[in-house]
Design an enzyme around this catalytic site. Structure first.
Site, PDB file in Angstrom:
ATOM      1  N   HIS A 127       0.739  -1.187  -0.059  1.00 39.10           N
ATOM      2  CA  HIS A 127       0.024  -0.029  -0.051  1.00 39.10           C
ATOM      3  C   HIS A 127       0.751   1.338   0.077  1.00 39.10           C
ATOM      4  O   HIS A 127       1.617   1.314   0.952  1.00 39.10           O
ATOM      5  CB  HIS A 127      -0.911   0.074   1.167  1.00 39.10           C
ATOM      6  CG  HIS A 127      -1.879   1.331   1.153  1.00 39.10           C
ATOM      7  ND1 HIS A 127      -3.152   1.002   0.698  1.00 39.10           N
ATOM      8  CD2 HIS A 127      -1.679   2.496   1.303  1.00 39.10           C
ATOM      9  CE1 HIS A 127      -3.962   2.040   0.913  1.00 39.10           C
ATOM     10  NE2 HIS A 127      -2.949   3.134   1.253  1.00 39.10           N
ATOM     11  N   CYS A 128       0.758   1.964  -1.108  1.00 39.04           N
ATOM     12  CA  CYS A 128       1.754   3.208  -1.159  1.00 39.04           C
ATOM     13  C   CYS A 128       1.012   4.418  -0.656  1.00 39.04           C
ATOM     14  O   CYS A 128       0.035   4.780  -1.250  1.00 39.04           O
ATOM     15  CB  CYS A 128       2.012   3.390  -2.567  1.00 39.04           C
ATOM     16  SG  CYS A 128       3.235   4.780  -2.968  1.00 39.04           S
TER      17      CYS A 128
END
Length: 395
Positions: free
Chosen positions: A205-206
């Site tokens: 998850h960026c």
């Protein structure tokens, strides 16, 4: 005499009360609750995502960070382009125009790939509304290498938390049961705790794009960080050219062109982050790993079943066709106590989404996998005794 009349009055009053009770209970009451108002799927979404444009754009819960990322990319790039445009004179060579055009193209590409990464479905697996049903054949549930049970949201149904499945290549991998989505995840999928969704080929998850990076947006993410690295190197190099081309001493040129000095320092700092991230992900592509797998499983200690060679890995990850989305956020649904119902064109409702296509709690993607190769070898006699006592029944 008086006692007889009193008894008759008591009997008549009791008959009257009975008839009244009967009459009150005989009133016809519709036991069915009123029909709920149909809604779009994104309006009753159980994940933590945010939606725009009527569900056509899906974002992560931390989508506000997208404004910061756009600012950090756009401001230096636009400032560079404006500087080049203002200093172009009629007698200048075409070289100056090419520098301006190159900066504009890289800026548009960088922001475009950023929005493509953040605004699309990363590969979310639709969750089930009900847990898998127990099979009449207990042996179907026995084929597991783990006796760790998933008993949370599945009620009293006992399910093996881990199963082994065979890939098309013949390799055997493990898949886990997700107690939140009530399904067995497909290989390489994982549940994102931030978005609260299971994502196909989950990478990470960026926070900079405010979205999960998965099977459907990983190629856009690679293009985004690659174009960011190229833009940093481009602005850094051209800013040095603007300083060195001045026909004055070096320190005098620096004092006259403060903006170029700021851009050089900014790009020098940023390129170490985005450049290092780009190199790391190209290494992951060459070995066909995800960030999650690299830190969790460490394939350097064992053989990677997904590694097909460097060229085949790049072709599969970057140049293969993006799979269609498994979710339809624009579909009409009705939310009731039993879960989610899809409204068809005739106005009828069906429990569960048409996109789910679930059989025994396994999504459609997993139905193509050979589940007959499960290994049923308990590690010791203690696990075997526990298996015999439970018989995969309902507690």
């Amino acid at each position: 005499m008086h006692s007889t009349e009193l008894k008759d009055r008591t009997k008549r009053s009791m008959r009257t009360s009975k008839s009244q009770v009967y009459d009150s209970s005989s009133i016809e009451i519709d036991p069915s609750p009123p029909n709920s108002t149909p809604k779009r799927s994104y309006q009753v979404w159980k994940g933590n995502n945010k939606f725009c444009c009527g569900g056509r754009i899906i974002l992560g819960p931390d989508a506000s960070s997208l404004f910061l990322t756009s600012f950090l990319i756009g401001c230096p790039a636009i400032a560079f382009c404006i500087k080049m445009a203002l200093h172009i004179k009629p007698q200048d060579t075409i070289f100056n125009h090419q520098i301006l055009l190159g900066g504009l193209i890289l800026t548009v590409l960088d922001l475009g790939f950023l929005f493509l990464t953040s605004f699309g479905d990363p590969g979310i697996i639709p969750r089930n509304t009900k847990p898998p049903e127990a099979s009449s054949d207990d042996d179907d549930l026995c084929k597991s290498t783990s006796f760790d049970w998933a008993n949370g949201k599945t009620g009293t149904l006992r399910l093996p938390r881990i199963k082994e499945v065979k890939l098309e290549t013949g390799e055997t991998v493990q898949v886990k049961f997700c107690e939140t989505c009530l399904l067995y995840r497909s290989p390489r999928a994982s549940h994102c705790s931030i978005c609260n969704n299971c994502v196909q080929r989950f990478d990470h998850h960026c926070p900079w794009v405010g979205q999960c990076i998965g099977a459907r947006n990983y190629s856009f993410f690679i293009c985004f960080i690659s174009s960011s690295t190229a833009l940093c190197i481009y602005v850094f190099t051209c800013s040095w050219v603007n300083i060195l081309r001045q026909r004055t001493s070096f320190w005098t040129a620096i004092s006259r062109d403060i903006l170029s000095v700021i851009l050089i320092l900014y790009c020098f700092i940023v390129v170490w982050f985005v450049g290092g991230l780009t190199v790391f992900h190209f290494y992951l592509i060459s070995t066909n790993q995800t960030t999650y797998e690299s830190f969790r499983y460490r394939y350097d200690r064992k053989e990677n079943p997904f590694n097909k060679g460097i060229l085949s890995n790049f072709r599969q990850v970057l140049f293969s066709k993006i799979s269609p989305s498994l979710i339809n956020l624009r579909a009409w649904t009705s939310e009731d106590d039993t879960g989610l119902s899809v409204i068809d064109d005739n106005g009828d409702s069906e429990t569960g989404s048409k996109n789910f296509d679930v059989e025994m709690g396994v999504p459609k993607l997993l139905q193509k996998i050979d589940f007959d190769g499960f290994d049923n070898k308990p590690s010791n006699s203690k696990n075997q005794d526990f298996h015999d006592q439970t018989k995969f029944g309902i507690a």
